[in-house]
Motif scaffolding. Sequence first.
Motif, PDB file in Angstrom:
ATOM      1  N   VAL A  17       0.875  -1.099   0.172  1.00 15.11           N
ATOM      2  CA  VAL A  17      -0.152   0.037   0.007  1.00 15.11           C
ATOM      3  C   VAL A  17       1.012   1.216  -0.054  1.00 15.11           C
ATOM      4  CG1 VAL A  17      -1.861   1.265   1.327  1.00 15.11           C
ATOM      5  CG2 VAL A  17      -1.806  -1.223   1.084  1.00 15.11           C
ATOM      6  N   LEU A  18       0.815   1.761  -0.911  1.00 12.81           N
ATOM      7  CA  LEU A  18       1.561   3.005  -1.171  1.00 12.81           C
ATOM      8  C   LEU A  18       0.710   4.351  -1.040  1.00 12.81           C
ATOM      9  CD1 LEU A  18       2.233   1.249  -4.243  1.00 12.81           C
ATOM     10  CD2 LEU A  18       4.382   2.713  -3.699  1.00 12.81           C
ATOM     11  N   GLY A  19       1.138   5.192   0.419  1.00  9.93           N
ATOM     12  CA  GLY A  19       0.426   6.123   0.473  1.00  9.93           C
ATOM     13  C   GLY A  19      -0.646   5.610   1.997  1.00  9.93           C
ATOM     14  N   GLY A  20       0.039   4.655   2.483  1.00 11.65           N
ATOM     15  CA  GLY A  20      -0.693   3.923   3.665  1.00 11.65           C
ATOM     16  C   GLY A  20      -0.421   4.362   5.171  1.00 11.65           C
ATOM     17  N   SER A  21      -0.103   5.755   5.172  1.00 12.52           N
ATOM     18  CA  SER A  21      -0.027   6.229   6.609  1.00 12.52           C
ATOM     19  C   SER A  21      -1.388   6.870   7.243  1.00 12.52           C
ATOM     20  CB  SER A  21       1.026   7.484   6.420  1.00 12.52           C
ATOM     21  OG  SER A  21       0.716   8.440   5.833  1.00 12.52           O
ATOM     22  N   GLU A  22      -2.250   7.122   6.429  1.00 17.71           N
ATOM     23  CA  GLU A  22      -3.466   7.397   6.885  1.00 17.71           C
ATOM     24  C   GLU A  22      -4.608   7.385   5.804  1.00 17.71           C
ATOM     25  OE1 GLU A  22      -2.768  11.626   7.999  1.00 17.71           O
ATOM     26  OE2 GLU A  22      -3.168  12.316   5.759  1.00 17.71           O
ATOM     27  N   GLY A  23      -5.833   7.823   6.482  1.00 18.80           N
ATOM     28  CA  GLY A  23      -7.007   7.972   5.526  1.00 18.80           C
ATOM     29  C   GLY A  23      -7.500   6.483   4.567  1.00 18.80           C
ATOM     30  N   VAL A  24      -7.587   6.799   3.380  1.00 20.10           N
ATOM     31  CA  VAL A  24      -8.034   5.773   2.499  1.00 20.10           C
ATOM     32  C   VAL A  24      -6.955   4.409   2.484  1.00 20.10           C
ATOM     33  CG1 VAL A  24      -8.658   4.850   0.320  1.00 20.10           C
ATOM     34  CG2 VAL A  24      -9.629   6.939   1.195  1.00 20.10           C
ATOM     35  N   GLY A  25      -5.588   4.781   2.262  1.00 15.10           N
ATOM     36  CA  GLY A  25      -4.563   3.971   2.102  1.00 15.10           C
ATOM     37  C   GLY A  25      -4.393   3.019   3.609  1.00 15.10           C
ATOM     38  N   ALA A  26      -4.618   3.703   4.764  1.00 14.52           N
ATOM     39  CA  ALA A  26      -4.453   2.961   5.738  1.00 14.52           C
ATOM     40  C   ALA A  26      -5.671   2.078   6.090  1.00 14.52           C
ATOM     41  CB  ALA A  26      -4.516   3.958   7.416  1.00 14.52           C
ATOM     42  N   ALA A  27      -6.752   2.372   5.709  1.00 19.26           N
ATOM     43  CA  ALA A  27      -8.008   1.607   5.840  1.00 19.26           C
ATOM     44  C   ALA A  27      -7.927   0.556   4.795  1.00 19.26           C
ATOM     45  CB  ALA A  27      -9.197   2.478   5.580  1.00 19.26           C
ATOM     46  N   TYR A  28      -7.328   0.615   3.838  1.00 14.35           N
ATOM     47  CA  TYR A  28      -7.497  -0.368   2.834  1.00 14.35           C
ATOM     48  C   TYR A  28      -6.353  -1.516   3.381  1.00 14.35           C
ATOM     49  CZ  TYR A  28      -7.252  -2.841  -1.720  1.00 14.35           C
ATOM     50  OH  TYR A  28      -7.340  -3.797  -2.840  1.00 14.35           O
ATOM     51  N   ALA A  29      -5.087  -0.920   3.932  1.00 17.53           N
ATOM     52  CA  ALA A  29      -4.146  -1.793   4.585  1.00 17.53           C
ATOM     53  C   ALA A  29      -4.636  -2.560   5.673  1.00 17.53           C
ATOM     54  CB  ALA A  29      -2.915  -0.914   5.032  1.00 17.53           C
ATOM     55  N   ARG A  30      -5.548  -1.900   6.468  1.00 23.97           N
ATOM     56  CA  ARG A  30      -6.188  -2.941   7.404  1.00 23.97           C
ATOM     57  C   ARG A  30      -7.001  -3.972   7.017  1.00 23.97           C
ATOM     58  NH1 ARG A  30      -8.675  -0.599  13.028  1.00 23.97           N
ATOM     59  NH2 ARG A  30      -9.594  -2.518  13.791  1.00 23.97           N
ATOM     60  N   ALA A  31      -7.840  -3.628   6.067  1.00 23.18           N
ATOM     61  CA  ALA A  31      -8.683  -4.431   5.201  1.00 23.18           C
ATOM     62  C   ALA A  31      -8.147  -5.749   4.683  1.00 23.18           C
ATOM     63  CB  ALA A  31      -9.563  -3.815   4.135  1.00 23.18           C
ATOM     64  N   MET A  32      -6.944  -5.549   4.251  1.00 15.64           N
ATOM     65  CA  MET A  32      -6.074  -6.457   3.581  1.00 15.64           C
ATOM     66  C   MET A  32      -5.497  -7.513   4.837  1.00 15.64           C
ATOM     67  SD  MET A  32      -6.087  -6.151   0.269  1.00 15.64           S
ATOM     68  CE  MET A  32      -7.679  -5.504   0.675  1.00 15.64           C
ATOM     69  N   ALA A  33      -5.013  -6.806   5.733  1.00 15.67           N
ATOM     70  CA  ALA A  33      -4.601  -7.761   6.825  1.00 15.67           C
ATOM     71  C   ALA A  33      -5.964  -8.524   7.406  1.00 15.67           C
ATOM     72  CB  ALA A  33      -4.106  -6.959   7.955  1.00 15.67           C
ATOM     73  N   GLU A  34      -6.939  -7.832   7.628  1.00 11.22           N
ATOM     74  CA  GLU A  34      -8.288  -8.639   8.008  1.00 11.22           C
ATOM     75  C   GLU A  34      -8.632  -9.787   7.203  1.00 11.22           C
ATOM     76  OE1 GLU A  34     -10.355  -4.792  10.209  1.00 11.22           O
ATOM     77  OE2 GLU A  34     -10.848  -5.433   8.240  1.00 11.22           O
ATOM     78  N   ARG A  35      -8.300  -9.827   5.759  1.00  9.68           N
ATOM     79  CA  ARG A  35      -8.568 -10.991   4.864  1.00  9.68           C
ATOM     80  C   ARG A  35      -7.352 -11.767   4.760  1.00  9.68           C
ATOM     81  NH1 ARG A  35     -11.442  -6.943   4.648  1.00  9.68           N
ATOM     82  NH2 ARG A  35     -13.567  -6.901   3.677  1.00  9.68           N
ATOM     83  N   GLY A  36      -6.333 -11.832   5.654  1.00  7.39           N
ATOM     84  CA  GLY A  36      -5.370 -12.703   5.848  1.00  7.39           C
ATOM     85  C   GLY A  36      -4.219 -12.426   5.015  1.00  7.39           C
ATOM     86  N   LEU A  37      -3.889 -11.195   4.572  1.00  3.51           N
ATOM     87  CA  LEU A  37      -2.510 -10.753   3.925  1.00  3.51           C
ATOM     88  C   LEU A  37      -1.417 -10.263   4.855  1.00  3.51           C
ATOM     89  CD1 LEU A  37      -4.758 -10.961   1.355  1.00  3.51           C
ATOM     90  CD2 LEU A  37      -3.302  -9.349   0.251  1.00  3.51           C
ATOM     91  N   LYS A  38      -0.478 -10.286   4.371  1.00  2.00           N
ATOM     92  CA  LYS A  38       0.599  -9.498   5.376  1.00  2.00           C
ATOM     93  C   LYS A  38       0.767  -7.982   4.404  1.00  2.00           C
ATOM     94  CE  LYS A  38       3.120 -13.812   5.802  1.00  2.00           C
ATOM     95  NZ  LYS A  38       4.626 -14.606   5.070  1.00  2.00           N
ATOM     96  N   VAL A  39       1.200  -7.169   5.200  1.00  2.00           N
ATOM     97  CA  VAL A  39       1.188  -5.766   4.502  1.00  2.00           C
ATOM     98  C   VAL A  39       2.324  -5.016   4.623  1.00  2.00           C
ATOM     99  CG1 VAL A  39      -0.131  -3.845   4.676  1.00  2.00           C
ATOM    100  CG2 VAL A  39      -1.497  -5.722   5.190  1.00  2.00           C
ATOM    101  N   CYS A  40       2.654  -4.444   3.450  1.00  2.00           N
ATOM    102  CA  CYS A  40       3.792  -3.406   3.386  1.00  2.00           C
ATOM    103  C   CYS A  40       3.258  -1.996   3.381  1.00  2.00           C
ATOM    104  CB  CYS A  40       4.855  -4.008   2.398  1.00  2.00           C
ATOM    105  SG  CYS A  40       6.318  -2.764   2.279  1.00  2.00           S
ATOM    106  N   LEU A  41       3.654  -1.427   4.132  1.00  2.00           N
ATOM    107  CA  LEU A  41       3.296   0.234   3.882  1.00  2.00           C
ATOM    108  C   LEU A  41       4.405   1.003   3.843  1.00  2.00           C
ATOM    109  CD1 LEU A  41       1.105   0.164   7.386  1.00  2.00           C
ATOM    110  CD2 LEU A  41       0.199  -0.146   5.232  1.00  2.00           C
ATOM    111  N   LEU A  42       3.875   2.033   2.619  1.00  2.00           N
ATOM    112  CA  LEU A  42       4.800   3.055   2.637  1.00  2.00           C
ATOM    113  C   LEU A  42       4.234   4.285   2.349  1.00  2.00           C
ATOM    114  CD1 LEU A  42       6.308   0.334   1.267  1.00  2.00           C
ATOM    115  CD2 LEU A  42       7.244   1.748  -0.824  1.00  2.00           C
TER     116      LEU A  42
END
Length: 282
Positions: A17-42
């Motif tokens: 997730v590029l742009g994962g520090s807040e807002g939609v990017g952070a929410a998307y990252a959390r949704a990915m983790a909830e669905r069983g993915l590992k997450v890399c935030l940039l």
Amino acid sequence: MSSDMSFAERYGPWALVLGGSEGVGAAYARAMAERGLKVCLLARRQEKLDEVAADIRGHTGAEVRTAAVDLSLPDATADVVKAVDGLDVGMVMYCAGADPNYQPFLAGPVEIAQPLIHRNCVVPMQICHHFAAPMVARGRGGIVLVSSAAGLHGTPNTAVYGATKAFDMLLAEGLWTELHEQGVDILSLVLGATDTPALRRTLVRRGHLPDDTTPVPGASTSEEAVAEALAHLTDGPTHIVGERLRETLRQLAAMDRGDAARAIARRVGGVMDSGRQEKTFR
């Protein structure tokens, strides 16, 4: 691709997730983790990335990595590739590139616009080229490029920003035509006013919100945007977030583009003069 493949099997094991520090990017990252993915935030700010990572780990137990990368710099893509070296990335979301200035094109030197073009056009193109190839090779994966309603029609004070977001939308649509049948889901996610920390800060600076803890009236939440993205991820190539924005675009579609541009100019001008921020584009 098998219809009974799980989300993690289809898009994992890693989501970038590029742009994962807040807002939609952070929410998307959390949704990915909830669905069983590992997450890399940039994103640019390491401290904000660390906060999001800690929250995701605490709520989901997922593995999360972070890296501070400024996507407007010339070597941004090389830095991204280095940050995910050795990771099997099956999902990419590019959610960076908001316009912090919101001013007429001639209000400042052209150099102000050039990093925006690099961040919103050059880097996402390079990112898609780098990560789509292995997705095609294994016949699965997903890429989400976040666009904006400002990219659908010409809008005052966002001439370059809107043009870059139009680029993102058309890039995603073109890639969808090429890659969808090869198992890679491509989605252009078009946002209107979205209640993110960045938008709140902007509206506070302009005097349209009293403080950055006040919700933006009439705006979609980041979680609503992500829910719509996930609901339409396999549809492609473009999804407009929010019924309010969809209705506005239906009205504009009934006009020729010149009349639509004039109508938007009147609308946005009135918003900025009156402070009725609920109609402000993302």
